[in-house]
Scaffold this motif. Structure first.
Motif, PDB file in Angstrom:
ATOM      1  N   PRO A 179       0.744  -1.445  -0.057  1.00 14.36           N
ATOM      2  CA  PRO A 179       0.128  -0.088   0.032  1.00 14.36           C
ATOM      3  C   PRO A 179       0.807   1.291  -0.137  1.00 14.36           C
ATOM      4  O   PRO A 179       1.916   1.292   0.506  1.00 14.36           O
ATOM      5  N   ASN A 180       0.401   2.335  -1.096  1.00 17.63           N
ATOM      6  CA  ASN A 180       1.087   3.546  -0.820  1.00 17.63           C
ATOM      7  C   ASN A 180       0.048   4.705  -0.630  1.00 17.63           C
ATOM      8  O   ASN A 180       0.334   5.169   0.408  1.00 17.63           O
ATOM      9  N   GLY A 181      -0.559   5.332  -1.439  1.00 21.86           N
ATOM     10  CA  GLY A 181      -1.319   6.409  -1.219  1.00 21.86           C
ATOM     11  C   GLY A 181      -2.506   6.454  -0.559  1.00 21.86           C
ATOM     12  O   GLY A 181      -3.044   5.034  -0.523  1.00 21.86           O
ATOM     13  N   ASN A 209      -3.068  -0.023  -3.507  1.00 20.68           N
ATOM     14  CA  ASN A 209      -1.972  -1.246  -3.312  1.00 20.68           C
ATOM     15  C   ASN A 209      -1.153  -1.381  -4.552  1.00 20.68           C
ATOM     16  O   ASN A 209      -1.782  -1.910  -5.576  1.00 20.68           O
ATOM     17  N   PHE A 210      -0.010  -1.169  -4.502  1.00 20.47           N
ATOM     18  CA  PHE A 210       0.901  -1.025  -5.611  1.00 20.47           C
ATOM     19  C   PHE A 210       1.014  -2.348  -6.416  1.00 20.47           C
ATOM     20  O   PHE A 210       0.795  -2.374  -7.958  1.00 20.47           O
ATOM     21  N   ASN A 211       1.108  -3.407  -5.459  1.00 23.03           N
ATOM     22  CA  ASN A 211       1.661  -4.726  -6.236  1.00 23.03           C
ATOM     23  C   ASN A 211       0.343  -5.419  -6.435  1.00 23.03           C
ATOM     24  O   ASN A 211       0.432  -6.276  -7.184  1.00 23.03           O
ATOM     25  N   SER A 212      -0.789  -5.076  -5.747  1.00 21.65           N
ATOM     26  CA  SER A 212      -2.039  -5.627  -6.107  1.00 21.65           C
ATOM     27  C   SER A 212      -2.999  -5.119  -7.331  1.00 21.65           C
ATOM     28  O   SER A 212      -3.996  -5.572  -7.624  1.00 21.65           O
ATOM     29  N   VAL A 255      -7.827  -1.602 -10.359  1.00 21.73           N
ATOM     30  CA  VAL A 255      -7.491  -0.330 -11.086  1.00 21.73           C
ATOM     31  C   VAL A 255      -6.387  -0.755 -12.166  1.00 21.73           C
ATOM     32  O   VAL A 255      -6.374  -1.757 -12.596  1.00 21.73           O
ATOM     33  N   GLY A 256      -5.778   0.447 -12.318  1.00 23.34           N
ATOM     34  CA  GLY A 256      -4.546   0.365 -13.446  1.00 23.34           C
ATOM     35  C   GLY A 256      -3.439  -0.580 -12.941  1.00 23.34           C
ATOM     36  O   GLY A 256      -3.359  -0.874 -11.460  1.00 23.34           O
ATOM     37  N   ASN A 257      -2.093  -0.629 -13.619  1.00 17.63           N
ATOM     38  CA  ASN A 257      -1.127  -1.190 -13.137  1.00 17.63           C
ATOM     39  C   ASN A 257      -0.117  -0.349 -12.352  1.00 17.63           C
ATOM     40  O   ASN A 257       0.259   0.698 -12.854  1.00 17.63           O
ATOM     41  N   GLY A 258       0.097  -0.789 -11.040  1.00 24.62           N
ATOM     42  CA  GLY A 258       1.284  -0.202 -10.369  1.00 24.62           C
ATOM     43  C   GLY A 258       0.452   1.227  -9.731  1.00 24.62           C
ATOM     44  O   GLY A 258       1.152   2.438  -9.754  1.00 24.62           O
ATOM     45  N   PRO A 259      -0.722   1.344  -9.012  1.00 30.54           N
ATOM     46  CA  PRO A 259      -1.152   2.580  -8.357  1.00 30.54           C
ATOM     47  C   PRO A 259      -0.347   3.089  -7.331  1.00 30.54           C
ATOM     48  O   PRO A 259       0.152   2.288  -6.529  1.00 30.54           O
ATOM     49  N   GLU A 260       0.134   4.323  -7.235  1.00 29.25           N
ATOM     50  CA  GLU A 260       0.837   5.006  -6.588  1.00 29.25           C
ATOM     51  C   GLU A 260       0.226   6.136  -5.520  1.00 29.25           C
ATOM     52  O   GLU A 260       0.615   6.308  -4.407  1.00 29.25           O
ATOM     53  N   ASP A 261      -0.729   6.585  -6.154  1.00 30.21           N
ATOM     54  CA  ASP A 261      -1.455   7.837  -5.257  1.00 30.21           C
ATOM     55  C   ASP A 261      -3.036   7.779  -5.575  1.00 30.21           C
ATOM     56  O   ASP A 261      -3.456   7.346  -6.612  1.00 30.21           O
ATOM     57  N   VAL A 262      -3.671   8.432  -4.609  1.00 28.86           N
ATOM     58  CA  VAL A 262      -5.357   8.427  -4.706  1.00 28.86           C
ATOM     59  C   VAL A 262      -5.646   9.948  -4.339  1.00 28.86           C
ATOM     60  O   VAL A 262      -4.912  10.382  -3.263  1.00 28.86           O
TER      61      VAL A 262
END
Length: 337
Positions: free
Chosen positions: A105-107, A121-124, A143-150
């Protein structure tokens, strides 16, 4: 509030009972900045009046993104290697809950009502939606591939997600928790922020050294702004919506964008590897987490210069600031009806 009492605008000073005087707080709670420290597995709490660290809170493994509820009572921290979210009480500055989420998890963003937390969740390749009443995940949105922020619109109706690895932004309808649009972005969208009027989303594209501006009315990119810096990595918008501050990781700078002209007006040197930025509620100061300097730069937004630097933990990354404290209620006097 003290001046009103002294001026006799609320009740005459002599009419207030000793008990009533004791009930009135001496001052509002301080506005505090919560900074995640990736390499310390902690959160530093900065009193913005004194710009000193007052608490250091142990959280999960490699804390990354952070967000604070609109009431300012809880802080949600995404633990990147812990696959969890730590919930901090701002009253006690201790962790009260740990919530399992997706992989890396990131953003983090919280709805304006404070009822849900959106965690990417970047890897999920997903977003976990947490119910703040139960502090459990109520649903998971692909969502898309490699989400970083929201980021979430001010009306709470949509969440925008920056997908780093497929160069897109996903738009989630928060009523149905489904993706309604996928917007193509330049290479490497890693961070985003929404203007207070909800009309535009500013997306930092790390690999492209620019910022995309998305219209929330059409869900299309309306302009792209070169930052002049190397590897833009974080973005924040002032409370009045007039300026966007973009951190440039490899340049050690912050680019200031005038949102009316969408041009860079200032470039501010800060620490090494500036990551994320947040503003005090009055918009007078910006707090920038510098990962490799182990400190936070405090920028005076009127002069666009660094006013002071605050040492924190190792690897500061995310930063969020409590909302303005509510004015204390007027105490009832002994003669009140």
């Amino acid at each position: 509030m003290g001046w009103a009492v002294l001026a006799g605008l609320a009740v005459p000073l002599a009419a207030a009972s000793p008990a009533a005087a004791q009930e009135a707080p001496a001052h509002d709670d301080p506005v505090r900045a919560y900074v995640t420290n990736l390499d310390s597995d902690t959160v530093s709490v900065i009193d913005t009046r004194t710009n000193t660290v007052t608490h250091t809170i142990p959280v999960g493994d490699r804390p990354d993104g952070v967000a604070i509820t609109p009431k300012g009572d809880r802080v949600y921290v995404a633990n990147q290697l812990g696959d969890s979210v730590s919930v901090i009480s701002t009253r006690t500055n201790t962790v009260t809950h740990t919530i399992p989420v997706g992989d890396a998890p990131n953003g983090v963003a919280i709805t304006p009502k404070g009822d849900r937390v959106y965690v990417v969740n970047f890897n999920s390749d997903s977003v976990s939606v947490i119910d703040t009443k139960t502090n459990t995940v109520k649903t998971t949105v692909p969502v898309g591939n490699g989400p970083e922020d929201v980021a979430i619109t001010p009306n709470g109706e949509r969440a925008y997600v920056a997908n780093d690895l497929d160069d897109s932004v996903s738009v989630i309808d928060t009523r149905t928790n489904t993706v309604t649009h996928t917007i193509a972005a330049p290479d490497g969208p890693v961070a985003l922020a929404i203007t207070p009027n909800g009309q535009h989303v500013y997306v930092a594209n790390a690999a492209s050294d620019n910022v995309s501006v998305i219209s929330t009315r059409t869900n299309t990119v309306v302009t792209t702004i070169p930052t002049g810096g190397d590897l833009p990595n974080g973005v924040g918008i002032t409370p009045n919506g007039r300026l966007a501050y973009v951190t440039n990781l490899n340049s050690g700078t912050v680019s200031v964008i005038d949102t009316r002209t969408n041009t860079v007006t200032h470039t501010i040197p800060v620490g090494t590897w500036p990551r994320n930025v947040a503003f005090t509620p009055d918009g007078e100061r910006a707090y920038v987490a510098n990962e490799l300097s182990d400190n936070v730069s405090v920028i005076d937004t009127e002069t666009n210069t660094v006013a002071t630097t605050v040492p924190v933990g190792n690897g500061p990354f995310g930063v969020a600031i409590t909302p303005k404290a509510a004015a204390p209620k007027k105490p009832h006097s002994a003669t009140s009806s």
